[in-house]
Scaffold this active site. Structure first.
Site, PDB file in Angstrom:
ATOM      1  N   ARG A 319       0.822  -1.208   0.000  1.00  7.16           N
ATOM      2  CA  ARG A 319       0.000   0.000   0.000  1.00  7.16           C
ATOM      3  C   ARG A 319       0.856   1.257   0.000  1.00  7.16           C
ATOM      4  NH1 ARG A 319      -4.793  -2.419   3.964  1.00  7.16           N
ATOM      5  NH2 ARG A 319      -5.836  -3.523   2.254  1.00  7.16           N
ATOM      6  N   HIS A 463      -6.234  -0.908  -6.853  1.00 11.29           N
ATOM      7  CA  HIS A 463      -5.496  -2.088  -6.348  1.00 11.29           C
ATOM      8  C   HIS A 463      -4.878  -1.842  -4.974  1.00 11.29           C
ATOM      9  CE1 HIS A 463      -1.252  -1.310  -8.338  1.00 11.29           C
ATOM     10  NE2 HIS A 463      -1.687  -0.241  -7.726  1.00 11.29           N
ATOM     11  N   GLU A 464      -4.628  -2.963  -4.300  1.00 11.04           N
ATOM     12  CA  GLU A 464      -4.202  -2.994  -2.896  1.00 11.04           C
ATOM     13  C   GLU A 464      -5.235  -2.366  -1.963  1.00 11.04           C
ATOM     14  OE1 GLU A 464      -1.968  -4.960  -2.360  1.00 11.04           O
ATOM     15  OE2 GLU A 464      -1.167  -5.056  -4.364  1.00 11.04           O
ATOM     16  N   GLY A 465      -6.498  -2.538  -2.307  1.00 11.91           N
ATOM     17  CA  GLY A 465      -7.583  -2.033  -1.465  1.00 11.91           C
ATOM     18  C   GLY A 465      -8.177  -0.763  -2.043  1.00 11.91           C
TER      19      GLY A 465
END
Length: 616
Positions: A319, A463-465
């Site tokens: 992140r 992406h990555e949340g």
């Protein structure tokens, strides 16, 4: 225009990164060695990455039936990056690393993200190996992590599934013991996996000798059923090609098959894949005693049912990496549009009698609205870079500080990580949009690079949340952790900056504005949870995160302004004026936005939550 002066100021004048060499872990280093790393990375990025950013965008990865084909430029860039030692920059000497501070590693990787984020710099490989260094066995570290750090192997993270997306509690990939003596494999308890994963970046290619997949899967209970929710998730090492306990390839292909390539809006130079585990395309003979079992061979990492806890080590690192990628894409657009604005003649100044057509045209940077767009980009991108480097500095504090400062850093990172990921991915994307606008119609064509920067950056909000996930993580978990300790620690640091800034006449007004913003965030946090019902609080988690992020960035800019004034006697006066101008812009144009965002939070507005589906 070079990134280097901005990096140098933030690292040395603001974050005092040179002082890290006084710690025993970094005792072999100095500013001289740090600068040598930057020189090397800047050169590789300039020679091997930047010239091919358009190439990898137009020559997308394709599957020829046997393997995924990537442009030669990607192979050359990855080889040069691995040879630089950056994959293991922060690792122990014993692992082939340089024992560099993470702050320096993050700053060095900024050059690659700015030159061509699509080619990539090994973020997932490093993150994969770093996870194994924390949660893997000694042999897993030696066989898998060490070969990833050297660049011989590369790594991925395999979380999402077609039916589950971001909802990891719904993953259905299964892992069953491979034989009665599966616990005795030297590489770790050996399982067979069956399932499907998607959105796997760098999931299939020929850039390295092997690809090490870290896969989330569930081990069935005694009744053969999967444990519902995230409690049943375990983590497995699933290599593309099987290896022995010395890390040598055995010649056996694991049962991991490419199901397809995703064709993306941007970031096209990186393969993004759907993978099938254990479908039988590459059957692996069963070993050991007991009935034969089919599926992809995987080795357990950590303990059963603790996979998500292990994977969060990589996810949190990724992140921050996503935030840096978003930042540097924004920065690339800012530099491009600034250069364009300085050289593009168009229009004339407005006088009392209107425009005088007899006068020569002026460059567009002389127009107030173009300056507004450039200043917004500067405020977003340089502010985001400062935030990412601040978080990187916290990582070093967590690993090498005193027990007290290390624990503070850990808690601050918990609160700031959702912001470090989400804020640049939203506002540096806006910077890319403004870069297109500065170029006018030309910006919307492929003749200039700014349209690609926007396309590449649009992924980072997802992406990555996603933004929604980050907002719920922040308001639903992070600000509540340990009785709100993280929020209190952050408030203390912000108040420290306020106390210093209020003593300086030209910054006092900003210090007061920041104090009011911080107070508003605190009262809104309490109001959001006044009923104790998650549904009431989290309905407006994203506006809360936006207001929180803007408050954090206002603090970052005020702290940077203080350092800039302090360094003005020996540094560039023009650079100082630019930083103070960006601070002024942020407080005049951006910080006032938080009142609107926080109003729906503190009133627990249910406009969105209550609207019935049929009303759409």
């Amino acid at each position: 225009m070079s990134l280097r002066p901005t990096l140098d100021f933030l690292l040395y004048d603001w974050l005092a990164a040179e002082s890290l060499s006084q710690r025993s872990r970094f005792a072999d280093h100095s500013r001289e060695t740090f600068d040598a790393v930057f020189d090397t990375c800047e050169r590789i990025a300039r020679e091997k990455y930047a010239p091919f950013n358009r190439t990898v965008d137009t020559q997308e990865p394709h599957f020829d039936g046997e393997k995924v084909i990537l442009p030669q430029a990607t192979h050359d860039a990855q080889k040069a990056y691995a040879a630089s030692g950056m994959l293991s920059a922060a690792q122990d000497y014993e692992m082939g690393g340089m024992q560099l501070p993470y702050t320096v590693e993050a700053a060095a990787n900024a050059f690659f993200a700015m030159a061509s984020v699509s080619i990539g710099s090994g973020m997932l490989t490093t993150g994969n190996a770093n996870l194994l260094m924390v949660h893997g066995t000694d042999l897993q570290k030696e066989v898998f992590a060490k070969n990833e750090f050297s660049g011989r192997f590369s790594g991925t993270m395999c979380l999402s599934e077609p039916q589950a997306g971001s909802s990891l509690s719904d993953v259905t990939t299964r892992a069953v013991p491979d034989g009665a003596d599966h616990e005795n494999d030297p590489l770790g308890p050996r399982y067979r996996l069956k399932g499907n994963k998607m959105w796997i970046s760098a999931g299939e290619h020929e850039l390295t000798d092997n690809i090490i997949h870290l896969v989330l899967a569930k081990i069935p209970g005694p009744d053969g059923k999967l444990i519902p929710g995230t409690r049943g998730i375990s983590l497995f090492i699933v290599p593309k090609k099987l290896v022995n306990d010395k890390g040598e390839l055995t010649g056996v292909r694991n049962d991991v098959a490419l199901a397809g390539l995703n064709h993306k809006l941007g970031w096209r130079g990186t393969t993004n894949t759907l993978l099938n585990f254990g479908e039988g395309k590459y059957p692996v003979p069963s070993t050991g005693s007991g009935p034969a079992v089919s599926g992809a061979v995987g080795y357990l990492v950590g303990k059963p049912h603790e996979g998500l806890r292990c994977m969060f080590h990589m996810m949190n690192e990724a992140r921050i990496g996503v935030g840096m990628a978003a930042t540097m894409l924004g920065m690339a657009g800012y530099h491009a549009s600034l250069e364009y604005a300085k050289n593009r003649p168009q229009g004339r100044p407005m006088g009392l009698g209107g425009k005088d057509a007899a006068q020569p045209q002026v460059r567009i940077i002389e127009h107030a609205d173009v300056k507004r767009m450039l200043l917004a980009q500067k405020a977003y991108c340089e502010g985001a870079l400062a935030l990412e480097l601040y978080c990187a500095r916290l990582v070093d504090e967590q690993h090498t500080g005193t027990p007290e400062t290390a624990d503070e850093a850990r808690m601050l990172l918990e609160v700031l990580t959702p912001i470090a990921k989400s804020w640049p991915s939203e506002w540096c994307l806006e910077a890319n949009s403004l870069a297109i606008q500065v170029h006018g119609g030309y910006g919307y064509t492929r003749d200039f690079p700014v349209e690609q920067y926007w396309r590449d950056n649009r992924l980072n909000m997802i992406h990555e949340g996603t933004h929604g996930i980050q907002g719920m993580d922040l308001l639903g978990r992070k600000v509540l952790m340990e009785g709100g300790r993280g929020l209190a620690l952050l408030a203390a640091r912000i108040n420290s900056t306020i106390e210093r800034a209020i003593q300086i006449p030209e910054l006092a007004v900003y210090a007061n504005a920041l104090g009011k913003a911080l107070q508003h965030v605190g009262s809104a946090t309490k109001a959001a949870w006044a009923t104790g019902k998650p549904g009431d609080a989290l309905a407006n988690a994203v506006p809360y995160m936006q207001a929180f992020g803007h408050t954090v960035l206002a603090w970052i800019w005020l702290d940077v302004a203080l350092a800039s004034i302090a360094a003005d006697a020996t540094k560039s006066i023009a650079a100082c004026a630019g930083r103070l101008g960006a601070t002024r812009y942020f407080y005049h144009y951006e910080l006032p936005k938080i009142d609107a965002w926080l109003k729906v939070v503190e009133t627990r507005d249910q406009t969105c939550a209550d609207l019935p589906e049929e009303a759409f």
